[in-house]
Structure formats: structure tokens, C-alpha cells
Design a protein around this motif. Sequence first.
Motif, PDB file in Angstrom:
ATOM      1  N   PHE A   1       3.120 -25.241 -28.283  1.00 46.54           N
ATOM      2  CA  PHE A   1       4.112 -26.269 -28.559  1.00 46.54           C
ATOM      3  C   PHE A   1       4.956 -25.814 -29.742  1.00 46.54           C
ATOM      4  O   PHE A   1       4.417 -25.390 -30.774  1.00 46.54           O
ATOM      5  CB  PHE A   1       3.439 -27.605 -28.875  1.00 46.54           C
ATOM      6  CG  PHE A   1       2.782 -28.256 -27.685  1.00 46.54           C
ATOM      7  CD1 PHE A   1       3.419 -29.288 -27.006  1.00 46.54           C
ATOM      8  CD2 PHE A   1       1.542 -27.826 -27.237  1.00 46.54           C
ATOM      9  CE1 PHE A   1       2.825 -29.883 -25.902  1.00 46.54           C
ATOM     10  CE2 PHE A   1       0.941 -28.423 -26.138  1.00 46.54           C
ATOM     11  CZ  PHE A   1       1.588 -29.448 -25.470  1.00 46.54           C
ATOM     12  N   VAL A   2       6.286 -25.921 -29.577  1.00 45.88           N
ATOM     13  CA  VAL A   2       7.222 -25.446 -30.594  1.00 45.88           C
ATOM     14  C   VAL A   2       8.134 -26.590 -31.007  1.00 45.88           C
ATOM     15  O   VAL A   2       8.884 -27.132 -30.183  1.00 45.88           O
ATOM     16  CB  VAL A   2       8.082 -24.278 -30.059  1.00 45.88           C
ATOM     17  CG1 VAL A   2       9.043 -23.790 -31.140  1.00 45.88           C
ATOM     18  CG2 VAL A   2       7.200 -23.146 -29.566  1.00 45.88           C
ATOM     19  N   GLY A   3       8.063 -26.966 -32.276  1.00 43.43           N
ATOM     20  CA  GLY A   3       9.027 -27.908 -32.825  1.00 43.43           C
ATOM     21  C   GLY A   3      10.127 -27.135 -33.524  1.00 43.43           C
ATOM     22  O   GLY A   3       9.860 -26.121 -34.184  1.00 43.43           O
ATOM     23  N   GLY A   4      11.356 -27.596 -33.375  1.00 42.74           N
ATOM     24  CA  GLY A   4      12.439 -26.856 -33.990  1.00 42.74           C
ATOM     25  C   GLY A   4      13.768 -27.578 -33.933  1.00 42.74           C
ATOM     26  O   GLY A   4      13.850 -28.750 -33.560  1.00 42.74           O
ATOM     27  N   ILE A   5      14.807 -26.843 -34.308  1.00 45.57           N
ATOM     28  CA  ILE A   5      16.162 -27.386 -34.313  1.00 45.57           C
ATOM     29  C   ILE A   5      17.084 -26.407 -33.601  1.00 45.57           C
ATOM     30  O   ILE A   5      17.102 -25.207 -33.907  1.00 45.57           O
ATOM     31  CB  ILE A   5      16.668 -27.609 -35.750  1.00 45.57           C
ATOM     32  CG1 ILE A   5      15.739 -28.570 -36.512  1.00 45.57           C
ATOM     33  CG2 ILE A   5      18.099 -28.135 -35.750  1.00 45.57           C
ATOM     34  CD1 ILE A   5      16.055 -28.679 -37.984  1.00 45.57           C
ATOM     35  N   LYS A   6      17.830 -26.927 -32.642  1.00 43.34           N
ATOM     36  CA  LYS A   6      18.866 -26.166 -31.942  1.00 43.34           C
ATOM     37  C   LYS A   6      20.025 -27.132 -31.747  1.00 43.34           C
ATOM     38  O   LYS A   6      20.147 -27.770 -30.713  1.00 43.34           O
ATOM     39  CB  LYS A   6      18.357 -25.629 -30.613  1.00 43.34           C
ATOM     40  CG  LYS A   6      19.296 -24.624 -29.948  1.00 43.34           C
ATOM     41  CD  LYS A   6      18.655 -24.034 -28.710  1.00 43.34           C
ATOM     42  CE  LYS A   6      19.561 -22.981 -28.070  1.00 43.34           C
ATOM     43  NZ  LYS A   6      18.941 -22.370 -26.873  1.00 43.34           N
TER      44      LYS A   6
ATOM     45  N   LEU B   1      14.164 -30.668 -31.408  1.00 46.43           N
ATOM     46  CA  LEU B   1      13.570 -30.549 -30.079  1.00 46.43           C
ATOM     47  C   LEU B   1      12.104 -30.184 -30.179  1.00 46.43           C
ATOM     48  O   LEU B   1      11.608 -29.738 -31.209  1.00 46.43           O
ATOM     49  CB  LEU B   1      14.328 -29.538 -29.214  1.00 46.43           C
ATOM     50  CG  LEU B   1      14.616 -28.125 -29.761  1.00 46.43           C
ATOM     51  CD1 LEU B   1      13.385 -27.254 -29.770  1.00 46.43           C
ATOM     52  CD2 LEU B   1      15.697 -27.460 -28.938  1.00 46.43           C
ATOM     53  N   LEU B   2      11.398 -30.386 -29.055  1.00 50.52           N
ATOM     54  CA  LEU B   2       9.990 -30.024 -28.933  1.00 50.52           C
ATOM     55  C   LEU B   2       9.811 -29.355 -27.587  1.00 50.52           C
ATOM     56  O   LEU B   2      10.154 -29.924 -26.544  1.00 50.52           O
ATOM     57  CB  LEU B   2       9.099 -31.272 -29.043  1.00 50.52           C
ATOM     58  CG  LEU B   2       7.587 -31.052 -28.917  1.00 50.52           C
ATOM     59  CD1 LEU B   2       7.069 -30.147 -30.026  1.00 50.52           C
ATOM     60  CD2 LEU B   2       6.851 -32.390 -28.945  1.00 50.52           C
ATOM     61  N   LEU B   3       9.279 -28.121 -27.596  1.00 55.24           N
ATOM     62  CA  LEU B   3       9.112 -27.337 -26.382  1.00 55.24           C
ATOM     63  C   LEU B   3       7.641 -27.072 -26.117  1.00 55.24           C
ATOM     64  O   LEU B   3       6.844 -26.967 -27.037  1.00 55.24           O
ATOM     65  CB  LEU B   3       9.838 -25.987 -26.504  1.00 55.24           C
ATOM     66  CG  LEU B   3      11.312 -25.991 -26.899  1.00 55.24           C
ATOM     67  CD1 LEU B   3      11.801 -24.548 -27.076  1.00 55.24           C
ATOM     68  CD2 LEU B   3      12.148 -26.725 -25.861  1.00 55.24           C
ATOM     69  N   GLN B   4       7.303 -26.934 -24.832  1.00 62.00           N
ATOM     70  CA  GLN B   4       6.000 -26.403 -24.432  1.00 62.00           C
ATOM     71  C   GLN B   4       6.253 -25.065 -23.763  1.00 62.00           C
ATOM     72  O   GLN B   4       7.023 -24.982 -22.807  1.00 62.00           O
ATOM     73  CB  GLN B   4       5.259 -27.351 -23.485  1.00 62.00           C
ATOM     74  CG  GLN B   4       3.868 -26.842 -23.119  1.00 62.00           C
ATOM     75  CD  GLN B   4       3.067 -27.859 -22.315  1.00 62.00           C
ATOM     76  OE1 GLN B   4       3.297 -29.051 -22.407  1.00 62.00           O
ATOM     77  NE2 GLN B   4       2.108 -27.376 -21.526  1.00 62.00           N
TER      78      GLN B   4
ATOM     79  N   VAL C   1       9.333 -25.642 -21.200  1.00 66.14           N
ATOM     80  CA  VAL C   1       9.627 -27.010 -20.778  1.00 66.14           C
ATOM     81  C   VAL C   1       9.938 -27.823 -22.020  1.00 66.14           C
ATOM     82  O   VAL C   1       9.173 -27.802 -23.001  1.00 66.14           O
ATOM     83  CB  VAL C   1       8.432 -27.636 -20.022  1.00 66.14           C
ATOM     84  CG1 VAL C   1       8.722 -29.092 -19.674  1.00 66.14           C
ATOM     85  CG2 VAL C   1       8.106 -26.828 -18.771  1.00 66.14           C
ATOM     86  N   GLU C   2      11.045 -28.559 -22.007  1.00 68.21           N
ATOM     87  CA  GLU C   2      11.397 -29.399 -23.141  1.00 68.21           C
ATOM     88  C   GLU C   2      10.746 -30.773 -23.007  1.00 68.21           C
ATOM     89  O   GLU C   2      10.796 -31.395 -21.945  1.00 68.21           O
ATOM     90  CB  GLU C   2      12.910 -29.549 -23.271  1.00 68.21           C
ATOM     91  CG  GLU C   2      13.320 -30.304 -24.523  1.00 68.21           C
ATOM     92  CD  GLU C   2      14.805 -30.217 -24.845  1.00 68.21           C
ATOM     93  OE1 GLU C   2      15.257 -30.945 -25.758  1.00 68.21           O
ATOM     94  OE2 GLU C   2      15.504 -29.413 -24.184  1.00 68.21           O
ATOM     95  N   ILE C   3      10.128 -31.237 -24.084  1.00 67.57           N
ATOM     96  CA  ILE C   3       9.458 -32.538 -24.120  1.00 67.57           C
ATOM     97  C   ILE C   3      10.389 -33.563 -24.758  1.00 67.57           C
ATOM     98  O   ILE C   3      11.023 -33.291 -25.783  1.00 67.57           O
ATOM     99  CB  ILE C   3       8.142 -32.443 -24.912  1.00 67.57           C
ATOM    100  CG1 ILE C   3       7.183 -31.474 -24.211  1.00 67.57           C
ATOM    101  CG2 ILE C   3       7.492 -33.817 -25.070  1.00 67.57           C
ATOM    102  CD1 ILE C   3       5.941 -31.175 -25.001  1.00 67.57           C
ATOM    103  N   ASN C   4      10.474 -34.716 -24.132  1.00 67.86           N
ATOM    104  CA  ASN C   4      11.323 -35.789 -24.637  1.00 67.86           C
ATOM    105  C   ASN C   4      10.895 -36.208 -26.040  1.00 67.86           C
ATOM    106  O   ASN C   4       9.701 -36.315 -26.341  1.00 67.86           O
ATOM    107  CB  ASN C   4      11.227 -36.995 -23.696  1.00 67.86           C
ATOM    108  CG  ASN C   4      11.996 -38.193 -24.220  1.00 67.86           C
ATOM    109  OD1 ASN C   4      13.204 -38.136 -24.393  1.00 67.86           O
ATOM    110  ND2 ASN C   4      11.278 -39.287 -24.495  1.00 67.86           N
ATOM    111  N   LEU C   5      11.879 -36.435 -26.903  1.00 73.83           N
ATOM    112  CA  LEU C   5      11.622 -36.908 -28.271  1.00 73.83           C
ATOM    113  C   LEU C   5      12.348 -38.227 -28.508  1.00 73.83           C
ATOM    114  O   LEU C   5      13.386 -38.488 -27.889  1.00 73.83           O
ATOM    115  CB  LEU C   5      12.123 -35.885 -29.301  1.00 73.83           C
ATOM    116  CG  LEU C   5      11.301 -34.616 -29.539  1.00 73.83           C
ATOM    117  CD1 LEU C   5      12.000 -33.740 -30.561  1.00 73.83           C
ATOM    118  CD2 LEU C   5       9.892 -34.947 -30.002  1.00 73.83           C
ATOM    119  N   PRO C   6      11.836 -39.058 -29.415  1.00 71.76           N
ATOM    120  CA  PRO C   6      12.615 -40.225 -29.852  1.00 71.76           C
ATOM    121  C   PRO C   6      13.823 -39.762 -30.649  1.00 71.76           C
ATOM    122  O   PRO C   6      13.951 -38.578 -30.977  1.00 71.76           O
ATOM    123  CB  PRO C   6      11.624 -41.001 -30.718  1.00 71.76           C
ATOM    124  CG  PRO C   6      10.672 -39.974 -31.217  1.00 71.76           C
ATOM    125  CD  PRO C   6      10.547 -38.961 -30.113  1.00 71.76           C
TER     126      PRO C   6
END
Length: 372
Positions: free
Chosen positions: A293-298, A302-305, A314-319
Motif C-alpha cells: 500500500f502506497v500513500g502519496g501525492i500526485k 492518493l492511496l494505491l495498492q 489499483v487506486e483506493i478511494n479516499l475521503p
Amino acid sequence: MLKKIMITLIFALSLLPASAFAHGTSEEHQREMALNTYMLIGSGILFVLLFVLYLVTKNRIKGLVPKVIKWGWILSLVGVLISGGMFLWGNRTSVSAETTLHHIHGLGYSSDGKRIFIPAHDGLRVYSQGQWKTPDGAKHDYMGFSMVDDGFYSSGHPAPGSNLKEPLGIVKSTDEGKTIKALDLAGETDFHGMSVGYKTHTIYVFNPAPNSKMKSPGMYYTKDETKTWVKSEMKGLNEDLSALVVHPSKEAVVTVGTQNGVYVSKDYGQNFENVVSDIQVTSLFFNNEGALFVGGIKKEPLLLQVDVESGKTVEINLPDLKEDAVTYVAQNPVNENELVFATYKKDVYLSGDKGQSWKKIADQGKGIAKTS
């Protein structure tokens, strides 16, 4: 009589200390709750006894005695109402108003998946079943915090009055922080960059300066709980590192984040290759199956798996994270649908459906507890 009771009740409430409605520490609140419980039980027993005594004596004895008993009964009734109100009020506000995350220096689940642990500058905070708690144990300032299958490893600084050396070096706990075992480099190094394999317990650290075991700055690892250290060459990396995580079961696999992407090594950090590009990495986490799992900024948070073998992402939905980003993320080890993450602003979000929806459980460092 009703008028007399109301006057007495108002008078008694005016004498009630303001501290009864204030919010203190968790320990103070527990003491208050115990005292309120004893008061409620005691005044209830006294109320019943005096009421029975009044009924027995009012027609048999004339004069002062029945009046004294009657007023004693009225005062005990007032005591029941006040102590009952204090008990209900204290029970309603006992958790959420008191939990503060001064800083967030890590995030992880207990091995049974029932508790979320967060090191919060002055010890640990635990979230479980909708409630926040401060567990037993010294209030160490944990850094490089890593949950494993039998406890946690960490670095950081000892609590005031502790007999542990400053800084902590590397420590371990197998009883959720009640006791701490010093492993290595106590009094020498505080490792902010540190990760431990969930199952293997292989430790990787970013060493900021020379110490008695590490002759130069850089990445080091140990497979025998700090008895011996080996330096990683880190070939293929020419950027400053922002995050570090170790595979849970493959001790040779270590991943780092930078301002421009994610890099993985399969040979103990000797060589790295890029697996995710064009992202400012703010957090990394391996689940028990080895998904990254990768948290970051683009442009936006965003949060990726990521599958590190195939590179599939795969991008995971974030609030909606306004001017914020994911700093720590974890997945429940016994429920893959449950995810939790923390942010720079000290917000904490929990999802039970793998990110389809999120519930905020801490707002700017203030714990939010379930109220029903």
C-alpha cells in the motif's frame, strides 16, 4: 412536599463542584467513575432505609423524630438524583473527549485484529470497538514504530522518569507496551526510519549518523534481533528517502519511497528498482499477503495498492483530504476489508469495506468515540 424537594435539589446542585462536569485525564476519569458509582449505590441504599423507617414511625411517634427521618429521606433522594446524573454524564463522555494524539508516529493492528495502536508522543493510544483508550505502560515517545505478530519494535525517547537511556535505540514489547526490552544502541541513536518484518522480525533502519555498531550513515539490517548488523549498498537509489517498509515474510524484500516514486529491493537493499513513478511517497505498508500500500501525492492525495511482482496498481478511494495526505496506513491482519490510515493533520479514518466508505475516528488529534 414536592416544593420542598425541588428547593433542596436546586440548593444541592449549586454546591456540586464544577469539576464534576469537567474533562480530565483518562486515569482521573476512571477514578471519578468509580466514586460516582459508589455514591449512587450508597445514596440509593440510604434512600430505601430512610423511606421504610419514615413509613414505620410517622403514625407511631409524634414530634421531631419523624420529621428528621423525612428530611433525611428527602436528602437521600436528592443524592440519588445527583449521583445518578453524574454517573450517566461521566459514562457518556468518558472516552472521546479525553483522547489526544499529540503526534502520530506510526499505526498498526494487534495480531488478533481487534485493536489499533498509535504512538502519540506521550505513549500509545488504542482504538477498539468504537472507543479510544490509553493503555497501561510508560508514556515513551515512540519513533519508527512497527507492529509485528507478537508485539512491536520501536525507537524514540524514554518517558520522563524512566530508567531507560536517552534515546531508546531499539526496543521491543510483547505485552502491548506494559513492559519494554532494550535491544541495542540505547543512549546512542534514535531511528525515525525503521521497519520490521511482521513475521520474520528482520529489522531495517535508516541510520542518520555513525554509532558503535554502524560506522557510517545509510541503511542497515539485522536478522538476529540486533546481534549483528549488515549495511545495504542501496544501488539504484540516488534520492532522499521518505518511507521504508519490509515484507512480512520475505526478509530480503524491502521497499522505500522517495519524492518521485517507489523502489523495491529483493536482496536486502543491495539493489533497488523502480516500481511506481511520478508520485511523492508519504507512506508505505505491506499487508500479510505481500501487497504493498502506497500513500502519496500526485497533484491530489492518493492511496494505491501495488503488486510488486507484476507492477499492477489499483487506486483506493479516499475521503476528501484538503491540503493533507496519508502518513501511515494499515490493514487488519484478520479482515482484509478493514483499512485504517492517518494524515499529516492528525486525522484518522477507518473503513470496513476496503475504502469504499470511510469513517473519521480522530479529528486533528482528537479521538472520536462511538456514542451509541
